[in-house]
Enzyme design. Structure first.
Site, PDB file in Angstrom:
ATOM      1  N   PRO A  97      41.765  37.345  33.448  1.00  0.00           N
ATOM      2  CA  PRO A  97      40.553  36.891  33.953  1.00  0.00           C
ATOM      3  C   PRO A  97      40.819  35.376  33.953  1.00  0.00           C
ATOM      4  CG  PRO A  97      40.015  37.950  31.772  1.00  0.00           C
ATOM      5  CD  PRO A  97      41.281  38.249  32.082  1.00  0.00           C
ATOM      6  N   GLU A 124      42.236  42.304  23.749  1.00  0.00           N
ATOM      7  CA  GLU A 124      41.664  41.259  23.743  1.00  0.00           C
ATOM      8  C   GLU A 124      42.501  40.093  24.676  1.00  0.00           C
ATOM      9  OE1 GLU A 124      38.491  39.850  22.706  1.00  0.00           O
ATOM     10  OE2 GLU A 124      38.525  42.168  22.518  1.00  0.00           O
ATOM     11  N   ARG A 162      48.833  46.027  52.822  1.00  0.00           N
ATOM     12  CA  ARG A 162      48.257  46.028  54.214  1.00  0.00           C
ATOM     13  C   ARG A 162      48.569  45.030  55.174  1.00  0.00           C
ATOM     14  NH1 ARG A 162      43.572  45.008  55.540  1.00  0.00           N
ATOM     15  NH2 ARG A 162      42.684  46.907  56.266  1.00  0.00           N
ATOM     16  N   ASP A 177      40.523  41.698  60.179  1.00  0.00           N
ATOM     17  CA  ASP A 177      39.659  41.928  59.016  1.00  0.00           C
ATOM     18  C   ASP A 177      38.657  40.717  58.611  1.00  0.00           C
ATOM     19  OD1 ASP A 177      40.693  44.496  58.189  1.00  0.00           O
ATOM     20  OD2 ASP A 177      42.392  43.566  56.726  1.00  0.00           O
TER      21      ASP A 177
HETATM   22  N1  ADE Z   1      42.316  41.691  33.344  1.00  0.00           N
HETATM   23  C1  ADE Z   1      40.803  41.841  32.804  1.00  0.00           C
HETATM   24  N2  ADE Z   1      40.112  41.202  33.518  1.00  0.00           N
HETATM   25  C2  ADE Z   1      40.744  40.800  34.799  1.00  0.00           C
HETATM   26  C3  ADE Z   1      40.438  40.207  35.860  1.00  0.00           C
HETATM   27  N3  ADE Z   1      39.239  39.573  36.292  1.00  0.00           N
HETATM   28  N4  ADE Z   1      41.433  39.743  36.861  1.00  0.00           N
HETATM   29  C4  ADE Z   1      42.843  40.187  36.378  1.00  0.00           C
HETATM   30  N5  ADE Z   1      43.210  40.619  35.384  1.00  0.00           N
HETATM   31  C5  ADE Z   1      42.164  41.135  34.377  1.00  0.00           C
END
Ligand code: ADE
Length: 244
Positions: A97, A124, A162, A177
């Site tokens: 993330p 984590e 795609r 798209d």
């Molecule tokens: N792993 C955990 N959350 C994630 C996200 N938002 N994007 C990519 N990998 C992740």
């Protein structure tokens, strides 16, 4: 180069849960792309690269705190082994993330690669030295936290495949798209012309192709302004009627 001359785009997915990918990679567009020889998918279980007799891949964080952290050894060993399995070593994407936000532009860019290696984390997160020591680009699929990188790997694989030339049967589909031209896509209708009092816009039944194209362009801009004005702010150079 035509779609048939191009070597298959190779995906390597490094994960603790290789079994979750089967149904996604086998079905629909992703499965057809593989059958056509346009892409290939290779799953690798990070646990296979653990040197621990219990195939352990994670441990408690130094300094304390909740959860477990993925260890360097199995991840480095897995990445290094996989990258050597084929040429070229490919783009290594570490799914987190905290990474650069994945979008249609990046999907388009990746669809031109020969090889993409996706590294999925769990728990984590990764030991920081994985980020520092591997030549990986950190990629996020959105501002939310998943339990692991696997759904993110599926999202990225789908969005990229795609766009590989020859994957979509109808050449137009990917071009119209949402996001293809920086706008959300216009509304679609199919038979019947009226359903529970909701009518298909007359212009779509008119057979006037120029008018239909105009309606679709204007509709795409109207929707984008209504729902995602941030997209127009990024690229607001063309007035509605000229946009094309
Ligand atoms: N792993 C955990 N959350 C994630 C996200 N938002 N994007 C990519 N990998 C992740």
């Amino acid at each position: 180069m035509s779609a048939t001359e191009r070597p298959a785009l190779r995906f390597d997915i490094l994960t603790l849960f290789p079994d979750v990918f089967g149904p996604f990679l086998d079905s629909s567009i992703l499965g057809i792309a593989r059958q056509k020889g346009l892409v290939s998918y290779h799953l690798h279980d990070i646990r296979d690269y653990s040197l621990d007799k219990h195939r352990k891949v994670d441990d408690r964080p130094y300094g304390g705190g909740p959860g477990m952290v993925m260890q360097c050894e199995p991840v480095f060993r897995c990445c290094e082994a996989v990258r050597q399995m084929a040429e070229p070593a490919g783009r290594l994407l570490l799914l987190t993330p905290q990474g650069r936000r994945f979008d249609q532009a990046l999907a388009r860019e990746l669809s031109g690669e020969q090889r993409i290696v996706l590294l999925c984390g769990r728990y984590e997160g990764f030991d920081e030295r994985i980020r520092l020591g591997l030549p990986a680009e950190e990629i996020s699929v959105g501002d939310y936290v998943l339990s692991g990188g696997e759904p993110a790997a599926v999202v990225i694989t789908d969005a990229v495949v795609r766009l590989v030339p020859g994957v979509l049967g109808h050449g137009e589909s990917a071009r119209s798209d949402s996001f293809a031209d920086g706008l959300l896509e216009y509304a679609h209708y199919t038979r019947p012309p009226e359903f529970r009092g909701m009518r298909v816009p007359d212009v779509l039944l008119s057979g006037d192709h120029a008018a239909i194209a105009r309606w679709r362009r204007d509709e795409a801009r109207r929707r984008t302004r209504e729902r995602r004005s941030d997209l127009l702010e990024e690229d607001d150079t063309t007035p509605e009627t000229q946009h094309g």
